[in-house]
Design an enzyme around this catalytic site. Structure first.
Site, PDB file in Angstrom:
ATOM      1  N   TYR A 174      23.925 -70.599  90.616  1.00 50.84           N
ATOM      2  CA  TYR A 174      23.523 -71.928  91.102  1.00 50.84           C
ATOM      3  C   TYR A 174      23.245 -72.869  89.931  1.00 50.84           C
ATOM      4  O   TYR A 174      23.738 -74.002  89.888  1.00 50.84           O
ATOM      5  CB  TYR A 174      22.276 -71.781  91.983  1.00 50.84           C
ATOM      6  CG  TYR A 174      21.792 -73.068  92.628  1.00 50.84           C
ATOM      7  CD1 TYR A 174      22.485 -73.623  93.693  1.00 50.84           C
ATOM      8  CD2 TYR A 174      20.629 -73.696  92.191  1.00 50.84           C
ATOM      9  CE1 TYR A 174      22.034 -74.785  94.302  1.00 50.84           C
ATOM     10  CE2 TYR A 174      20.174 -74.853  92.794  1.00 50.84           C
ATOM     11  CZ  TYR A 174      20.881 -75.390  93.861  1.00 50.84           C
ATOM     12  OH  TYR A 174      20.431 -76.550  94.463  1.00 50.84           O
ATOM     13  N   LYS A 178      25.327 -76.261  88.906  1.00 48.39           N
ATOM     14  CA  LYS A 178      24.735 -77.614  88.889  1.00 48.39           C
ATOM     15  C   LYS A 178      24.813 -78.223  87.483  1.00 48.39           C
ATOM     16  O   LYS A 178      24.997 -79.428  87.346  1.00 48.39           O
ATOM     17  CB  LYS A 178      23.297 -77.567  89.413  1.00 48.39           C
ATOM     18  CG  LYS A 178      23.172 -77.139  90.877  1.00 48.39           C
ATOM     19  CD  LYS A 178      23.857 -78.097  91.843  1.00 48.39           C
ATOM     20  CE  LYS A 178      23.546 -77.755  93.306  1.00 48.39           C
ATOM     21  NZ  LYS A 178      24.186 -78.674  94.264  1.00 48.39           N
TER      22      LYS A 178
HETATM   23  N1  LIG Z   1      16.559 -78.511  99.154  1.00 48.59           N
HETATM   24  C1  LIG Z   1      16.326 -78.588  97.855  1.00 48.59           C
HETATM   25  O1  LIG Z   1      15.218 -78.289  97.371  1.00 48.59           O
HETATM   26  C2  LIG Z   1      17.405 -79.069  96.907  1.00 48.59           C
HETATM   27  C3  LIG Z   1      17.025 -79.436  95.623  1.00 48.59           C
HETATM   28  C4  LIG Z   1      17.982 -79.875  94.735  1.00 48.59           C
HETATM   29  C5  LIG Z   1      19.308 -79.945  95.140  1.00 48.59           C
HETATM   30  N2  LIG Z   1      19.658 -79.559  96.398  1.00 48.59           N
HETATM   31  C6  LIG Z   1      21.080 -79.676  96.767  1.00 48.59           C
HETATM   32  O2  LIG Z   1      21.185 -80.593  97.823  1.00 48.59           O
HETATM   33  C7  LIG Z   1      22.334 -80.283  98.613  1.00 48.59           C
HETATM   34  C8  LIG Z   1      21.931 -80.216 100.077  1.00 48.59           C
HETATM   35  O3  LIG Z   1      21.019 -79.144 100.246  1.00 48.59           O
HETATM   36  P1  LIG Z   1      19.968 -79.025 101.441  1.00 48.59           P
HETATM   37  O4  LIG Z   1      18.715 -78.512 100.871  1.00 48.59           O
HETATM   38  O5  LIG Z   1      19.965 -80.266 102.245  1.00 48.59           O
HETATM   39  O6  LIG Z   1      20.568 -77.797 102.261  1.00 48.59           O
HETATM   40  P2  LIG Z   1      21.456 -77.665 103.561  1.00 48.59           P
HETATM   41  O7  LIG Z   1      21.715 -76.222 103.710  1.00 48.59           O
HETATM   42  O8  LIG Z   1      20.836 -78.416 104.678  1.00 48.59           O
HETATM   43  O9  LIG Z   1      22.799 -78.424 103.137  1.00 48.59           O
HETATM   44  C9  LIG Z   1      23.885 -77.813 102.554  1.00 48.59           C
HETATM   45  C10 LIG Z   1      25.078 -78.029 103.464  1.00 48.59           C
HETATM   46  O10 LIG Z   1      26.269 -77.600 102.795  1.00 48.59           O
HETATM   47  C11 LIG Z   1      27.104 -77.049 103.782  1.00 48.59           C
HETATM   48  N3  LIG Z   1      28.120 -76.179 103.188  1.00 48.59           N
HETATM   49  C12 LIG Z   1      27.916 -74.992 102.564  1.00 48.59           C
HETATM   50  N4  LIG Z   1      29.090 -74.481 102.199  1.00 48.59           N
HETATM   51  C13 LIG Z   1      30.068 -75.350 102.594  1.00 48.59           C
HETATM   52  C14 LIG Z   1      31.482 -75.361 102.480  1.00 48.59           C
HETATM   53  N5  LIG Z   1      32.164 -74.367 101.920  1.00 48.59           N
HETATM   54  N6  LIG Z   1      32.146 -76.423 102.991  1.00 48.59           N
HETATM   55  C15 LIG Z   1      31.478 -77.441 103.582  1.00 48.59           C
HETATM   56  N7  LIG Z   1      30.143 -77.476 103.702  1.00 48.59           N
HETATM   57  C16 LIG Z   1      29.439 -76.447 103.211  1.00 48.59           C
HETATM   58  C17 LIG Z   1      26.156 -76.288 104.698  1.00 48.59           C
HETATM   59  O11 LIG Z   1      26.737 -76.010 105.961  1.00 48.59           O
HETATM   60  C18 LIG Z   1      24.974 -77.240 104.770  1.00 48.59           C
HETATM   61  O12 LIG Z   1      25.075 -78.136 105.849  1.00 48.59           O
HETATM   62  C19 LIG Z   1      22.898 -78.980  98.059  1.00 48.59           C
HETATM   63  O13 LIG Z   1      23.975 -79.269  97.184  1.00 48.59           O
HETATM   64  C20 LIG Z   1      21.720 -78.404  97.270  1.00 48.59           C
HETATM   65  O14 LIG Z   1      22.136 -77.565  96.231  1.00 48.59           O
HETATM   66  C21 LIG Z   1      18.739 -79.140  97.302  1.00 48.59           C
END
Ligand SMILES: NC(=O)c1ccc[n+]([C@@H]2O[C@H](COP(=O)([O-])OP(=O)(O)OC[C@H]3O[C@@H](n4cnc5c(N)ncnc54)[C@H](O)[C@@H]3O)[C@@H](O)[C@H]2O)c1
Length: 278
Positions: A174, A178
């Site tokens: 991960y 990133k």
């Molecule tokens: N939640 C946190 O603390 C956090 C912090 C920093 C960054 N992020 C990043 O933010 C983004 C959204 O994360 P989130 O926390 O809202 O989680 P989330 O699980 O709600 O969102 C991720 C989405 O990506 C989709 N996905 C996964 N694999 C896929 C694929 N092969 N094709 C299409 N869609 C796919 C999932 O179905 C999901 O809806 C991610 O990139 C995550 O790494 C999250």
């Protein structure tokens, strides 16, 4: 609110899940007057699908209905970011429905498959990198092609993470993905600047989405802390005194997509309450 966003067309990948960062950005852009494509995977496609679920077609349709109920414009699309043809079709769908593409947000990501590097399998590594880096490359490629052909610029944003700037225990794939996404963003900014397309990353700190809740359980367990202790320690490390909210990232995305953000490109913007500062 930003008048300059009215009438724009936006795609937000991975925006089907309730309480996700993608949902917040899709709804914020729709409230600003953008026509939005709510995209997600549609169904679990392999054994690496997480227990907390992936964005299904019915969830995508629910988000679209909520946007329409609030007076906005949205359409649903499902496809796998790892499949180049699906990403090309996603951009084509936006153009077919709304006539153009102005904003592309690479939000979908795999933020699980954590664990010690020495135990990580090739297949786990590939799954994380294939979505978070290769899939975002496909998104940039087809969004940029469309924006270049249109000739009036555009905005590309990728949701990286604090893990794009610093090391996080047991998240080798991960964190690598990133960090790579920020490098990809900077290179794309260099290439696409002459077309008036800005390319930026946003680096949120922890947000308790569905994925975020899974991460809290994993990380508190890995540190042998209770969930409450883990959350208290994490919050204590944030100068502004709280973890992130989905709205914090949505506000940053709206700003970068608006005319107010027109001279900002190649940035990896922290949205972290001061937790990360370089
Ligand atoms: N939640 C946190 O603390 C956090 C912090 C920093 C960054 N992020 C990043 O933010 C983004 C959204 O994360 P989130 O926390 O809202 O989680 P989330 O699980 O709600 O969102 C991720 C989405 O990506 C989709 N996905 C996964 N694999 C896929 C694929 N092969 N094709 C299409 N869609 C796919 C999932 O179905 C999901 O809806 C991610 O990139 C995550 O790494 C999250």
């Amino acid at each position: 609110m930003y008048d300059s966003l009215r009438g724009k067309v936006a795609i937000v990948t991975g925006s089907g899940r309730a309480k996700g960062l993608g949902e917040a950005m899709a709804k914020r852009l729709a409230a600003e007057g953008c026509a939005v494509i709510v995209h997600d995977l549609g169904k679990a496609v392999d054994r690496f699908a997480p227990a907390h679920g992936v964005g299904t077609l019915s969830e995508v349709e629910e988000r679209v209905a909520e946007i329409r109920d609030a007076g906005g414009t949205a359409e649903a699309f499902t496809g796998d970011l790892r499949v180049e043809a699906d990403v090309e079709a996603l951009v084509a769908f936006a153009v077919e429905k709304f006539g153009k593409l102005d904003i592309f947000i690479n939000n979908a990501g795999v933020g699980y498959l954590f664990g010690p590097l020495v135990d990580m399998t090739e297949a786990e590594w590939d799954t994380v990198l294939d979505v978070n880096l290769r899939g975002c490359f496909f998104g940039m490629k087809y969004a940029a092609r469309q924006m270049i052909a249109q000739g009036h610029g555009g905005r590309i944003i990728s949701i990286a993470s604090l893990a794009g700037k610093t090391a996080v225990l047991y998240t080798s794939a991960y964190t690598a993905s990133k960090h790579g996404l920020i490098g990809l963003t900077r290179t794309a900014a260099l290439e696409l600047g002459p077309h008036n397309i800005t390319v930026n990353a946003i680096c949120p700190n922890h947000v308790t989405t569905g994925l975020g809740a899974w991460q809290n359980d994993f990380s508190s367990g890995a540190k042998s802390q209770s969930l409450d202790d883990y959350m208290a320690k994490m919050t204590a490390g944030v100068p502004l005194g709280r973890v992130g909210l989905t709205e914090d990232t949505a506000k940053a995305a709206a700003f970068l997509c608006s005319d107010e953000g027109s001279y900002i490109t190649g940035e990896a913007m922290n949205v972290s309450g001061g937790e990360e500062y370089h």
